[in-house]
Design a protein around this motif. Structure first.
Motif, mmCIF file in Angstrom:
data_model
loop_
_atom_site.group_PDB
_atom_site.id
_atom_site.type_symbol
_atom_site.label_atom_id
_atom_site.label_comp_id
_atom_site.label_asym_id
_atom_site.label_seq_id
_atom_site.Cartn_x
_atom_site.Cartn_y
_atom_site.Cartn_z
ATOM 1 N N ASP A 9 26.131 51.529 57.532
ATOM 2 C CA ASP A 9 26.638 52.899 57.393
ATOM 3 C C ASP A 9 28.045 52.903 56.808
ATOM 4 N N VAL A 10 28.900 51.978 57.275
ATOM 5 C CA VAL A 10 30.273 51.906 56.766
ATOM 6 C C VAL A 10 30.282 51.524 55.294
ATOM 7 N N ILE A 11 29.448 50.548 54.923
ATOM 8 C CA ILE A 11 29.381 50.121 53.520
ATOM 9 C C ILE A 11 28.903 51.266 52.631
ATOM 10 N N GLU A 12 27.891 52.002 53.097
ATOM 11 C CA GLU A 12 27.389 53.143 52.319
ATOM 12 C C GLU A 12 28.470 54.203 52.153
ATOM 13 N N GLU A 13 29.185 54.477 53.232
ATOM 14 C CA GLU A 13 30.253 55.473 53.176
ATOM 15 C C GLU A 13 31.342 55.069 52.180
ATOM 16 N N LEU A 14 31.730 53.802 52.218
ATOM 17 C CA LEU A 14 32.770 53.329 51.308
ATOM 18 C C LEU A 14 32.291 53.314 49.864
ATOM 19 N N TYR A 15 31.020 52.966 49.662
ATOM 20 C CA TYR A 15 30.471 52.981 48.299
ATOM 21 C C TYR A 15 30.509 54.396 47.720
ATOM 22 N N LEU A 16 30.060 55.375 48.513
ATOM 23 C CA LEU A 16 30.043 56.762 48.039
ATOM 24 C C LEU A 16 31.457 57.254 47.756
ATOM 25 N N LYS A 17 32.401 56.863 48.612
ATOM 26 C CA LYS A 17 33.791 57.260 48.407
ATOM 27 C C LYS A 17 34.345 56.647 47.130
ATOM 28 N N ALA A 18 34.045 55.366 46.904
ATOM 29 C CA ALA A 18 34.538 54.689 45.703
ATOM 30 C C ALA A 18 33.911 55.263 44.438
ATOM 31 N N SER A 19 32.602 55.523 44.477
ATOM 32 C CA SER A 19 31.908 56.007 43.282
ATOM 33 C C SER A 19 32.308 57.438 42.914
ATOM 34 N N SER A 20 32.910 58.146 43.853
ATOM 35 C CA SER A 20 33.345 59.519 43.562
ATOM 36 C C SER A 20 34.792 59.579 43.091
ATOM 37 N N SER A 21 35.447 58.433 43.000
ATOM 38 C CA SER A 21 36.856 58.418 42.587
ATOM 39 C C SER A 21 37.104 57.334 41.547
ATOM 40 N N LEU A 22 36.188 57.231 40.582
ATOM 41 C CA LEU A 22 36.307 56.199 39.545
ATOM 42 C C LEU A 22 37.457 56.516 38.596
ATOM 43 N N GLU A 23 38.092 55.466 38.089
ATOM 44 C CA GLU A 23 39.194 55.609 37.142
ATOM 45 C C GLU A 23 39.023 54.638 35.979
ATOM 46 N N GLU A 24 39.609 55.020 34.849
ATOM 47 C CA GLU A 24 39.710 54.084 33.748
ATOM 48 C C GLU A 24 40.679 52.966 34.143
ATOM 49 N N PHE A 25 40.504 51.799 33.528
ATOM 50 C CA PHE A 25 41.362 50.679 33.898
ATOM 51 C C PHE A 25 41.496 49.698 32.739
ATOM 52 N N THR A 26 42.501 48.865 32.836
ATOM 53 C CA THR A 26 42.613 47.682 32.000
ATOM 54 C C THR A 26 42.646 46.483 32.944
ATOM 55 N N PHE A 27 42.436 45.311 32.377
ATOM 56 C CA PHE A 27 42.455 44.118 33.224
ATOM 57 C C PHE A 27 42.937 42.909 32.426
ATOM 58 N N ARG A 28 43.369 41.917 33.158
ATOM 59 C CA ARG A 28 43.674 40.627 32.561
ATOM 60 C C ARG A 28 43.065 39.540 33.444
ATOM 61 N N ASN A 29 42.796 38.410 32.851
ATOM 62 C CA ASN A 29 42.138 37.339 33.602
ATOM 63 C C ASN A 29 42.611 35.976 33.114
ATOM 64 N N GLY A 30 42.364 34.977 33.946
ATOM 65 C CA GLY A 30 42.723 33.618 33.587
ATOM 66 C C GLY A 30 42.046 32.620 34.497
ATOM 67 N N SER A 31 42.057 31.376 34.093
ATOM 68 C CA SER A 31 41.443 30.301 34.868
ATOM 69 C C SER A 31 42.409 29.130 34.956
ATOM 70 N N SER A 32 42.412 28.481 36.119
ATOM 71 C CA SER A 32 43.227 27.279 36.308
ATOM 72 C C SER A 32 42.629 26.493 37.477
ATOM 73 N N THR A 33 43.463 25.802 38.238
ATOM 74 C CA THR A 33 42.975 25.033 39.373
ATOM 75 C C THR A 33 43.908 25.227 40.575
ATOM 76 N N ILE A 34 43.377 24.946 41.766
ATOM 77 C CA ILE A 34 44.177 24.935 42.992
ATOM 78 C C ILE A 34 44.075 23.546 43.613
ATOM 79 N N ASP A 35 45.206 22.937 43.877
ATOM 80 C CA ASP A 35 45.219 21.624 44.521
ATOM 81 C C ASP A 35 45.700 21.756 45.967
ATOM 82 N N GLY A 36 45.117 20.953 46.846
ATOM 83 C CA GLY A 36 45.616 20.872 48.205
ATOM 84 C C GLY A 36 45.039 21.853 49.190
ATOM 85 N N VAL A 37 44.054 22.654 48.775
ATOM 86 C CA VAL A 37 43.439 23.623 49.698
ATOM 87 C C VAL A 37 42.045 23.166 50.100
#
Length: 337
Positions: free
Chosen positions: A36-64
């Motif tokens: 029920d909580v997931i459904e509620e949050l999905y409906l809330k998110a889908s009713s407040s969509l926005e345009e966006f930009t994004f950036r991405n990258g790849s690397s590594t993590i050591d020691g975790v």
């Protein structure tokens, strides 16, 4: 994570029937509440969509994270990061790397997000949302990298991950979303031969005896943990032996995702990174685990041969992890469907 609430897996029927010792007693009321909580949050998110930009990258993590059976073995430490910026200036961080996100052990009775909470705390209010999406973590954990199972260790790991994230995206340019595609597909995998309940019980007892022998011989904490993990796996195998006596094949539902030039695939299991690493290396493919179902471990041939915990806890026959990788490559990159 292992620090979450019990009772969400149906241990009354289906493939997890009888696995109360692993997942806890099924709480249908709690499970329905989460739905029920997931459904509620999905409906809330889908009713407040926005345009966006994004950036991405790849690397590594050591020691975790490291290979969770033998730290000297190779493991996948790749980090993939996306940062989203909405038109209302909300910032969202998405990061993906393969690792059991567990630092706290069984002595901690606190419901927490464990390892990911360290990253959230490290960033404070810098982001409106931070999402950790696990990768192929079946054979990777903090077992050999953590010095202690405490909140302080989570804080240290969180700072390490934050520094890696910032190095990964700090010089990347924002871009528009030009392409977003979802392609669901199915993969049928063979179920392993479980043998008789009597054989499974004998294997379970033998695992207990070996662990007790290790205690008497005063083995190290990590060595005892590995032996006890085999006990846990053998216990799971006893229940699976009954649940899968007549099941020969299981259908997995995966999704191929294309976002601009980026490629993702969802897998409903804890996949060994030794299986997915060649495709990550060859195609830059990002694996998203624990998605659209949960079928426990999908392991490589070597794990069967070495008798790891996951060899007992998997329902799939030897070689089926390799079949899965072959199907993913053919479906996503070689034009087969």
């Amino acid at each position: 994570t292992h620090s979450g609430p019990i009772g969400l897996k149906n241990t009354d029927s289906g493939i997890f029937k009888g696995l109360n010792g692993l997942f806890g007693t099924y709480d249908g009321k709690l499970a329905n509440h989460y739905v029920d909580v997931i459904e509620e949050l999905y409906l809330k998110a889908s009713s407040s969509l926005e345009e966006f930009t994004f950036r991405n990258g790849s690397s590594t993590i050591d020691g975790v994270g490291s290979e969770r059976h033998d730290a000297s073995l190779p493991s996948d430490n790749r980090l993939f990061v996306m940062e989203f910026l909405t038109e209302s200036n909300k910032k969202i961080l998405y990061y993906n790397f393969p690792c059991h996100p567990t630092v706290l052990n069984g002595s901690s009775l606190v419901i927490s997000s464990d390892l990911p909470s360290g990253v959230i705390d490290a960033y404070g209010d810098a982001y409106d949302m931070i999402m950790f999406i696990n990768g192929s973590c079946g054979d990777i954990s903090t077992r050999f990298t953590r010095k202690e199972s405490t909140p302080h260790q989570i804080t240290l790991f969180g700072q390490t991950i934050k520094e890696a994230i910032e190095k990964t995206i700090s010089n990347q340019a924002y871009q528009q979303l030009n392409k977003l595609e979802f392609k669901p597909f199915e993969v049928k995998l063979k179920v392993k031969h479980f043998g008789s309940p009597e054989e499974a019980e004998a294997t379970y007892k033998a695992a207990i005896d070996k662990h007790e022998e290790g205690v008497r011989n005063q083995l190290s904490k990590n060595e005892l943990r590995l032996l006890f993990s085999v006990v846990e796996g053998a216990s799971t195998n006893v229940a699976f032996c009954r649940n899968f006596s007549s099941v020969k094949e299981v259908t997995l539902h995966l999704t191929a995702i294309t976002l601009n030039e980026l490629k993702f695939v969802t897998v409903p299991a804890e996949l060994f990174s030794s299986l997915s690493s060649p495709l990550r290396e060859k195609y830059g493919l990002v694996f998203i685990g624990y998605t659209n179902g949960y079928f426990m471990y999908i392991i490589d041939q070597a794990a069967f041969e070495k008798g790891y915990y996951e060899a007992f806890s998997t329902i799939f026959a030897p070689g089926q992890g390799e079949v899965l990788m072959d199907t993913i490559e053919k479906t996503m990159f070689l034009g087969n469907s």
